[in-house]
Design a protein around this motif. Structure first.
Motif, short mmCIF file in Angstrom:
data_model
loop_
_atom_site.label_atom_id
_atom_site.label_comp_id
_atom_site.label_asym_id
_atom_site.label_seq_id
_atom_site.Cartn_x
_atom_site.Cartn_y
_atom_site.Cartn_z
N LEU A 1 120.50 2.87 146.25
CA LEU A 1 119.46 1.86 146.39
C LEU A 1 118.11 2.55 146.48
O LEU A 1 117.99 3.65 146.99
CB LEU A 1 119.69 1.02 147.64
CG LEU A 1 120.99 0.22 147.68
CD1 LEU A 1 121.12 -0.51 149.01
CD2 LEU A 1 121.05 -0.77 146.54
N ARG A 2 117.09 1.87 146.00
CA ARG A 2 115.74 2.44 146.01
C ARG A 2 114.78 1.45 146.66
O ARG A 2 115.04 0.27 146.74
CB ARG A 2 115.29 2.71 144.58
CG ARG A 2 116.27 3.55 143.79
CD ARG A 2 115.59 4.66 143.04
NE ARG A 2 116.44 5.39 142.13
CZ ARG A 2 117.43 6.18 142.47
NH1 ARG A 2 117.75 6.31 143.72
NH2 ARG A 2 118.13 6.84 141.58
N GLY A 3 113.68 1.96 147.10
CA GLY A 3 112.63 1.10 147.63
C GLY A 3 112.52 1.16 149.14
O GLY A 3 113.40 1.65 149.83
N ARG A 4 111.42 0.63 149.61
CA ARG A 4 111.13 0.68 151.04
C ARG A 4 112.07 -0.18 151.87
O ARG A 4 112.32 0.12 153.02
CB ARG A 4 109.69 0.24 151.28
CG ARG A 4 108.67 1.19 150.71
CD ARG A 4 107.27 0.64 150.79
NE ARG A 4 106.97 0.08 152.09
CZ ARG A 4 105.95 0.42 152.85
NH1 ARG A 4 105.13 1.34 152.41
NH2 ARG A 4 105.74 -0.14 154.01
N GLY A 5 112.57 -1.26 151.31
CA GLY A 5 113.40 -2.18 152.07
C GLY A 5 114.89 -1.94 151.93
O GLY A 5 115.70 -2.79 152.29
N ALA A 6 115.28 -0.77 151.43
CA ALA A 6 116.70 -0.52 151.16
C ALA A 6 117.55 -0.55 152.44
O ALA A 6 118.61 -1.17 152.45
CB ALA A 6 116.87 0.82 150.45
N LYS A 7 117.08 0.08 153.51
CA LYS A 7 117.84 0.06 154.77
C LYS A 7 117.94 -1.35 155.32
O LYS A 7 118.99 -1.76 155.82
CB LYS A 7 117.21 0.97 155.82
CG LYS A 7 117.59 2.41 155.70
CD LYS A 7 117.06 3.17 156.91
CE LYS A 7 117.06 4.64 156.65
NZ LYS A 7 116.50 5.39 157.77
N LYS A 8 116.85 -2.10 155.23
CA LYS A 8 116.84 -3.48 155.72
C LYS A 8 117.85 -4.32 154.93
O LYS A 8 118.58 -5.12 155.51
CB LYS A 8 115.44 -4.07 155.61
CG LYS A 8 115.34 -5.46 156.16
CD LYS A 8 113.92 -5.98 156.07
CE LYS A 8 113.86 -7.40 156.58
NZ LYS A 8 112.52 -7.97 156.48
N THR A 9 117.91 -4.11 153.64
CA THR A 9 118.87 -4.82 152.79
C THR A 9 120.30 -4.50 153.21
O THR A 9 121.14 -5.39 153.33
CB THR A 9 118.66 -4.44 151.30
OG1 THR A 9 117.33 -4.81 150.93
CG2 THR A 9 119.67 -5.12 150.41
N VAL A 10 120.58 -3.22 153.47
CA VAL A 10 121.92 -2.81 153.89
C VAL A 10 122.26 -3.44 155.24
O VAL A 10 123.38 -3.92 155.44
CB VAL A 10 122.03 -1.26 153.94
CG1 VAL A 10 123.28 -0.83 154.70
CG2 VAL A 10 122.04 -0.68 152.54
N LEU A 11 121.32 -3.46 156.17
CA LEU A 11 121.58 -4.07 157.48
C LEU A 11 121.86 -5.57 157.35
O LEU A 11 122.76 -6.09 158.01
CB LEU A 11 120.40 -3.82 158.42
CG LEU A 11 120.20 -2.36 158.85
CD1 LEU A 11 118.90 -2.22 159.63
CD2 LEU A 11 121.37 -1.86 159.67
N GLU A 12 121.12 -6.26 156.49
CA GLU A 12 121.38 -7.68 156.26
C GLU A 12 122.75 -7.89 155.64
O GLU A 12 123.48 -8.81 156.01
CB GLU A 12 120.29 -8.28 155.35
CG GLU A 12 118.94 -8.38 156.02
CD GLU A 12 117.82 -8.75 155.05
OE1 GLU A 12 118.08 -8.96 153.85
OE2 GLU A 12 116.67 -8.83 155.51
N ASP A 13 123.12 -7.02 154.70
CA ASP A 13 124.45 -7.10 154.09
C ASP A 13 125.54 -6.87 155.14
O ASP A 13 126.56 -7.55 155.13
CB ASP A 13 124.59 -6.06 152.96
CG ASP A 13 123.83 -6.45 151.71
OD1 ASP A 13 123.44 -7.63 151.58
OD2 ASP A 13 123.63 -5.57 150.85
N LEU A 14 125.33 -5.92 156.04
CA LEU A 14 126.32 -5.64 157.08
C LEU A 14 126.52 -6.85 157.99
O LEU A 14 127.65 -7.15 158.39
CB LEU A 14 125.91 -4.41 157.91
CG LEU A 14 126.07 -3.07 157.21
CD1 LEU A 14 125.39 -1.97 158.01
CD2 LEU A 14 127.53 -2.74 156.98
N LYS A 15 125.45 -7.57 158.30
CA LYS A 15 125.57 -8.78 159.13
C LYS A 15 126.39 -9.84 158.41
O LYS A 15 127.26 -10.49 159.01
CB LYS A 15 124.19 -9.31 159.49
CG LYS A 15 123.45 -8.42 160.47
CD LYS A 15 122.03 -8.90 160.71
CE LYS A 15 121.29 -7.92 161.61
NZ LYS A 15 119.89 -8.27 161.80
N ALA A 16 126.15 -10.01 157.11
CA ALA A 16 126.91 -10.99 156.33
C ALA A 16 128.37 -10.55 156.21
O ALA A 16 129.29 -11.38 156.32
CB ALA A 16 126.29 -11.15 154.95
N ILE A 17 128.58 -9.27 156.00
CA ILE A 17 129.95 -8.73 155.87
C ILE A 17 130.71 -8.94 157.18
O ILE A 17 131.88 -9.30 157.16
CB ILE A 17 129.90 -7.24 155.48
CG1 ILE A 17 129.47 -7.10 154.02
CG2 ILE A 17 131.24 -6.56 155.72
CD1 ILE A 17 129.10 -5.69 153.60
#
Length: 97
Positions: free
Chosen positions: A28-44
């Protein structure tokens, strides 16, 4: 073709990962990549409950004083005890119940 969340699940079923390691593993690229992963983890985490699996969380820890944070899907920015920003990220793994 698997979705990003399906790829995260597959990785976490194999071993534990920090959010930074997941960003690298998923390329993943970009400034919000970690935030995206954390949101995905919450959904998972919500999805896994229906499948009889659980998302295990090894909590974040201060590398300076050893303070252990609550086990949650979040990356703390500063230690409440010593104010250090030297924080070991939490680690996540998926296991069957």
């Amino acid at each position: 073709m698997m979705t990003r969340r399906q790829r995260i699940i597959k990785l976490l079923e194999e071993r534990d990962y920090s959010p930074s390691e997941l960003v690298l593993g998923l390329e993943l690229r970009g400034r919000g990549a970690k935030k995206t992963v954390l949101e995905d983890l919450k959904a998972i985490q919500r999805t896994l409950k229906r499948e009889g699996k659980v998302l295990l969380i090894k909590p974040a820890e201060c590398r300076k004083c050893g303070f252990v944070f609550r086990p949650e899907i979040n990356i703390p920015s500063r230690c409440p005890k010593c104010r250090s920003e030297w924080i070991e990220e939490p680690r996540f793994k998926i296991e069957a119940r």
